[in-house]
Write an enzyme that holds these catalytic residues in place. Structure first.
Site, PDB file in Angstrom:
ATOM      1  N   CYS A   2       8.447  -6.459  -1.991  1.00 49.12           N
ATOM      2  CA  CYS A   2       9.797  -6.519  -2.512  1.00 49.12           C
ATOM      3  C   CYS A   2       9.934  -7.736  -3.423  1.00 49.12           C
ATOM      4  CB  CYS A   2      10.863  -6.600  -1.433  1.00 49.12           C
ATOM      5  SG  CYS A   2      10.848  -5.211  -0.319  1.00 49.12           S
ATOM      6  N   ARG A  27       5.175  -6.438  -6.784  1.00 47.66           N
ATOM      7  CA  ARG A  27       5.452  -6.665  -5.364  1.00 47.66           C
ATOM      8  C   ARG A  27       5.880  -5.396  -4.643  1.00 47.66           C
ATOM      9  NH1 ARG A  27       6.021 -12.094  -4.445  1.00 47.66           N
ATOM     10  NH2 ARG A  27       7.077 -11.691  -2.487  1.00 47.66           N
ATOM     11  N   TRP A  74       9.329  -2.483  -1.710  1.00 48.46           N
ATOM     12  CA  TRP A  74       8.147  -1.916  -1.068  1.00 48.46           C
ATOM     13  C   TRP A  74       8.612  -1.549   0.337  1.00 48.46           C
ATOM     14  CZ3 TRP A  74       4.882  -2.957   3.137  1.00 48.46           C
ATOM     15  CH2 TRP A  74       3.638  -2.301   3.105  1.00 48.46           C
ATOM     16  N   ASN A 100      13.849  -9.519   1.148  1.00 50.30           N
ATOM     17  CA  ASN A 100      12.399  -9.299   1.213  1.00 50.30           C
ATOM     18  C   ASN A 100      11.947  -9.826   2.565  1.00 50.30           C
ATOM     19  OD1 ASN A 100       9.621  -9.246   0.754  1.00 50.30           O
ATOM     20  ND2 ASN A 100       9.648 -11.200  -0.334  1.00 50.30           N
ATOM     21  N   GLY A 101      11.315  -8.961   3.381  1.00 48.16           N
ATOM     22  CA  GLY A 101      10.893  -9.380   4.713  1.00 48.16           C
ATOM     23  C   GLY A 101      11.281  -8.321   5.725  1.00 48.16           C
ATOM     24  N   GLU A 483     -16.365  -4.922  -1.754  1.00 47.05           N
ATOM     25  CA  GLU A 483     -15.340  -5.128  -2.778  1.00 47.05           C
ATOM     26  C   GLU A 483     -15.363  -3.992  -3.812  1.00 47.05           C
ATOM     27  OE1 GLU A 483     -12.783  -6.773  -3.101  1.00 47.05           O
ATOM     28  OE2 GLU A 483     -12.359  -6.924  -5.228  1.00 47.05           O
ATOM     29  N   LYS A 487     -12.175  -1.640  -4.560  1.00 45.36           N
ATOM     30  CA  LYS A 487     -11.596  -1.459  -5.906  1.00 45.36           C
ATOM     31  C   LYS A 487     -11.435   0.026  -6.209  1.00 45.36           C
ATOM     32  CE  LYS A 487     -10.154  -4.455  -6.640  1.00 45.36           C
ATOM     33  NZ  LYS A 487     -10.273  -5.509  -5.720  1.00 45.36           N
ATOM     34  N   GLU A 490      -8.707   1.824  -3.870  1.00 41.99           N
ATOM     35  CA  GLU A 490      -7.300   1.446  -4.013  1.00 41.99           C
ATOM     36  C   GLU A 490      -6.671   1.943  -5.313  1.00 41.99           C
ATOM     37  OE1 GLU A 490      -6.618  -2.790  -3.608  1.00 41.99           O
ATOM     38  OE2 GLU A 490      -8.253  -3.291  -4.943  1.00 41.99           O
ATOM     39  N   HIS A 506     -28.338   3.948   9.893  1.00 47.51           N
ATOM     40  CA  HIS A 506     -27.744   4.105  11.227  1.00 47.51           C
ATOM     41  C   HIS A 506     -26.475   4.949  11.188  1.00 47.51           C
ATOM     42  CE1 HIS A 506     -30.655   1.294  12.766  1.00 47.51           C
ATOM     43  NE2 HIS A 506     -30.311   0.424  11.821  1.00 47.51           N
ATOM     44  N   LYS A 605       1.024  -6.110  -4.332  1.00 50.37           N
ATOM     45  CA  LYS A 605       0.106  -7.218  -4.569  1.00 50.37           C
ATOM     46  C   LYS A 605       0.270  -8.321  -3.538  1.00 50.37           C
ATOM     47  CE  LYS A 605      -2.282  -9.727  -7.933  1.00 50.37           C
ATOM     48  NZ  LYS A 605      -3.530  -9.120  -7.447  1.00 50.37           N
TER      49      LYS A 605
HETATM   50  C1  G6P Z   1      -2.970  -7.110  -1.020  1.00 50.74           C
HETATM   51  C2  G6P Z   1      -3.470  -6.962  -2.445  1.00 50.74           C
HETATM   52  C3  G6P Z   1      -4.956  -7.296  -2.505  1.00 50.74           C
HETATM   53  C4  G6P Z   1      -5.207  -8.678  -1.937  1.00 50.74           C
HETATM   54  C5  G6P Z   1      -4.651  -8.828  -0.521  1.00 50.74           C
HETATM   55  C6  G6P Z   1      -4.678 -10.275  -0.061  1.00 50.74           C
HETATM   56  O1  G6P Z   1      -3.526  -6.117  -0.222  1.00 50.74           O
HETATM   57  O2  G6P Z   1      -3.243  -5.650  -2.907  1.00 50.74           O
HETATM   58  O3  G6P Z   1      -5.384  -7.267  -3.859  1.00 50.74           O
HETATM   59  O4  G6P Z   1      -6.588  -8.929  -1.923  1.00 50.74           O
HETATM   60  O5  G6P Z   1      -3.287  -8.396  -0.489  1.00 50.74           O
HETATM   61  O6  G6P Z   1      -3.824 -11.009  -0.889  1.00 50.74           O
HETATM   62  P1  G6P Z   1      -3.903 -12.555  -1.138  1.00 50.74           P
HETATM   63  O7  G6P Z   1      -2.778 -12.842  -2.096  1.00 50.74           O
HETATM   64  O8  G6P Z   1      -3.685 -13.217   0.192  1.00 50.74           O
HETATM   65  O9  G6P Z   1      -5.236 -12.875  -1.697  1.00 50.74           O
END
Ligand code: G6P
Length: 610
Positions: A2, A27, A74, A100-101, A483, A487, A490, A506, A605
């Site tokens: 949010c 956000r 969000w 937000n929260g 990673e 990527k 997501e 395994h 994010k």
């Molecule tokens: C969310 C974002 C990711 C990020 C993660 C941790 O899931 O979509 O891209 O890696 O949060 O966020 P931070 O700001 O703590 O690195």
């Protein structure tokens, strides 16, 4: 999660709110809304979906007002629809609240308010705040006092703002657990979840801390604790330009951020390398360096992509600094009463510096007496401020929801910390110099990798219809496999799994057939020969192989269907290079599928809920 923004001044707040919301959309983008107050009249416009839709509706309405608040959501409590969109109002519709929260005791508060005759229109926890504040306004308390009294009854996290048609000269803002800044202007003031929303108007900000409430008028701001004690707050000058948070001619923020990596990685090391001394200089660690170097154990904790960076950090620190390192998901560390002592150092990595799980784990580790360090990107963020010491990665604003340049910059900073500790613990000058000299070459090597963009786009076209992907790597490049898979899943919604290559036999090997693309991350290094055997095993079962490896590695060309070549470097830096072709691969697959890469479904994010 949010985004919130607010304006009080003499200009029309509507375009200011819309511009701010667009910048905060990373956000959350489930719904958007604004509440404005003009000459005692309160007007609410909100809808399901993106800020652009709200913008179109507002353009038709042609509204103007010098006071307003806006929100991009969000969803946590209640599906994304118009009723659940913020702002929420009291029954008279003359009080607007954005939040937000999560209000954790909202159900019991709601039951109490229903008994008092309040009707609820939404399923959200936030609407409780609107009616609760109203219950105090109706007893003739002024808005600031009503908000304060409401917050005394609330458990949970909030960054919130409220405006009231009967007091059209102020915004009340409060914070506990969710970020909030006040933007200080000339004859106008702002509030926002982060500075990007208000940077076009002011570079002077005040960061609210937990348990603080602000009364913001056109000319003034007063900050006090929820317990009513007035406090003097420092005004910070933001050292960031508007260009840095725009797309700069790229179709998506994600591509811009991938392409920026030669510069962002340079910025992470700028002024921090002592070439002749073969070490790093990290001002943020000076005061705690002895304690860090003498740690019996280092724990690195984070979420998401930052957790993958932490895993690479483990390989770096154990290899060079010879200190035992454990890596923990912040959400797990927090809730298992971890054994942490004053002999430990705990490093928290967070791009945003606001991730709720990471922050909660930080507080837990702090209460146990460990040295707390932060590696953050956002300057002045909560995790940066709650840490005893730390290092900013200086990657510049990262807007694309899928983290890219922050990851490579986190790796650079972890390498710098490793170098600093290792040199203090006996690494030779020659070895230190070799590391420094190689690090300096990394930005140019990234430039060479980025030249493969067109080639990777063609490859992506070929694989865009795959239903599953497997990513395999060993040693330093096992976290890169994780990673790479993250990527892809997501932003393209293709199921992808990352695995240590040797573990494939395994279980995951059962999945391999001609429809399963397997991405091997296989630069030369300690486990190179072993990974070649793993590639053979996949070939033998008909899997299609994409391999990321060293530029001079012909053997890999013979084994893989496609190879993506990176310049050679020392093993500890290979993840910085190998991760970049995988970012581009995920990006182009998602674009090819016609998906919104900057705002993938269901994600946000900055995850400020636990
Ligand atoms: C969310 C974002 C990711 C990020 C993660 C941790 O899931 O979509 O891209 O890696 O949060 O966020 P931070 O700001 O703590 O690195």
């Amino acid at each position: 999660m949010c985004g919130i923004v607010g304006y009080i001044g003499t200009k029309n707040s509507v375009p200011i709110l819309i511009d701010g919301l667009k910048r905060l959309e990373y956000r959350g983008y489930d719904s958007a809304g604004v509440g404005i107050i003009n000459s005692g009249e309160s007007i609410l416009v909100k809808n399901k979906g993106k800020v652009s839709l709200l913008e179109e509706r507002l353009a038709d309405l042609n509204l103007s007002s010098p006071l307003g608040i806006g929100h991009t959501r969000w969803a946590t409590h209640g599906i994304p629809n118009e009723q659940n969109a913020h702002p929420h109002t009291n029954q008279d519709g003359n009080l607007f609240v954005i939040h937000n929260g999560i209000i954790e005791n909202f159900q019991s508060l709601k039951r109490g308010l229903i008994k008092l005759g309040y009707n609820f229109k939404s399923d959200t926890d936030t609407e409780v705040l609107a009616h609760l504040i109203d219950s105090f306004l109706s007893k003739d308390y002024p808005l600031s006092k009503a908000v304060q009294m409401a917050l005394n009854e609330v458990d949970g996290a909030y960054g919130l703002a409220a405006i009231y048609a009967k007091e059209p000269d102020k915004i009340i803002a409060a914070r506990k657990g969710s970020p909030l800044v006040i933007g200080v202007g000339e004859g106008e003031n702002f509030i926002a979840s982060d500075v990007s929303a208000i940077l076009a108007h002011t570079k002077k900000v005040i960061y609210l801390d937990d348990g603080e409430l602000a009364i913001i008028t056109r000319e003034n701001h007063t900050v006090k604790t929820i317990a009513d004690k007035e406090i003097e707050k420092e005004i910070h000058e933001i050292n960031m330009s508007l260009d840095e948070i725009d797309k700069g001619g790229y179709p998506h923020f994600m591509l811009k951020e991938i392409m920026e990596q030669p510069e962002s990685v340079s910025n992470s090391m700028r002024g921090r390398l002592l070439v002749d001394e073969g070490t790093a200089k990290l001002g943020g660690l000076t005061d705690v360096l002895d304690r860090l170097v003498n740690s019996k154990r280092i724990i690195i904790s984070a979420c998401g992509t930052s957790w993958h960076a932490a895993l690479v950090g483990e390989y770096m620190m154990e290899q060079y600094a010879r200190i035992p390192v454990e890596v923990e998901y912040a959400s797990e560390l927090r809730y298992r009463n971890p054994i942490i002592t004053g002999d430990d150092s705990v490093i928290f990595i967070s791009q945003s510096g606001e991730t709720a799980d990471t922050l909660a784990a930080l507080k837990e580790a702090k209460s146990k007496g460990a040295l707390i360090l932060g590696i953050c990107n956002v300057v002045g963020s909560t995790i940066a401020r709650e840490s005893q010491a730390g290092v900013y990665i200086h990657a510049g604003p990262e807007i694309g929801v899928a983290s890219t340049k922050a990851f490579t910059s986190q790796l650079v900073v972890l390498a710098l910390i490793t170098l600093l500790i290792s040199r203090r613990k006996g690494m030779s000058l020659a070895d230190g110099k070799a590391v420094v000299e190689e690090l300096i070459k990394i930005p140019d090597k990234i430039k060479l990798i980025l030249k493969m963009n067109d080639e990777i786009e063609r490859l992506a076209n070929e694989f865009k219809d795959a239903k599953n992907f497997l990513y395999l790597g060993r040693g330093y490049n096992f976290p890169v496999a994780l990673e790479g898979a993250l990527k892809l899943k997501e932003i393209s919604y293709i199921h992808a799994e990352g695995y240590p290559a040797a573990e494939m036999k395994h279980g995951p090997i059962a999945l391999i057939d001609e429809d399963m693309p397997v991405v091997f991350v296989a630069p030369k290094g300690a486990t190179y020969d072993k990974i070649l055997s793993n590639i053979e095993e996949v070939r033998a079962r008909g899997g299609r192989i994409i391999a990321v490896g060293d530029e001079k590695d012909d053997e890999l060309d013979n084994l893989a269907d496609y190879t993506l070549k990176i310049p050679e470097t020392i093993e500890m830096f290979t993840p910085i290079l190998t991760s970049i072709p995988l970012q581009l691969l995920a990006y182009h697959i998602a674009v090819n599928k016609g998906l919104n890469v900057d705002q993938p479904r269901n994600l946000a994010k900055s995850v400020t809920v636990e």
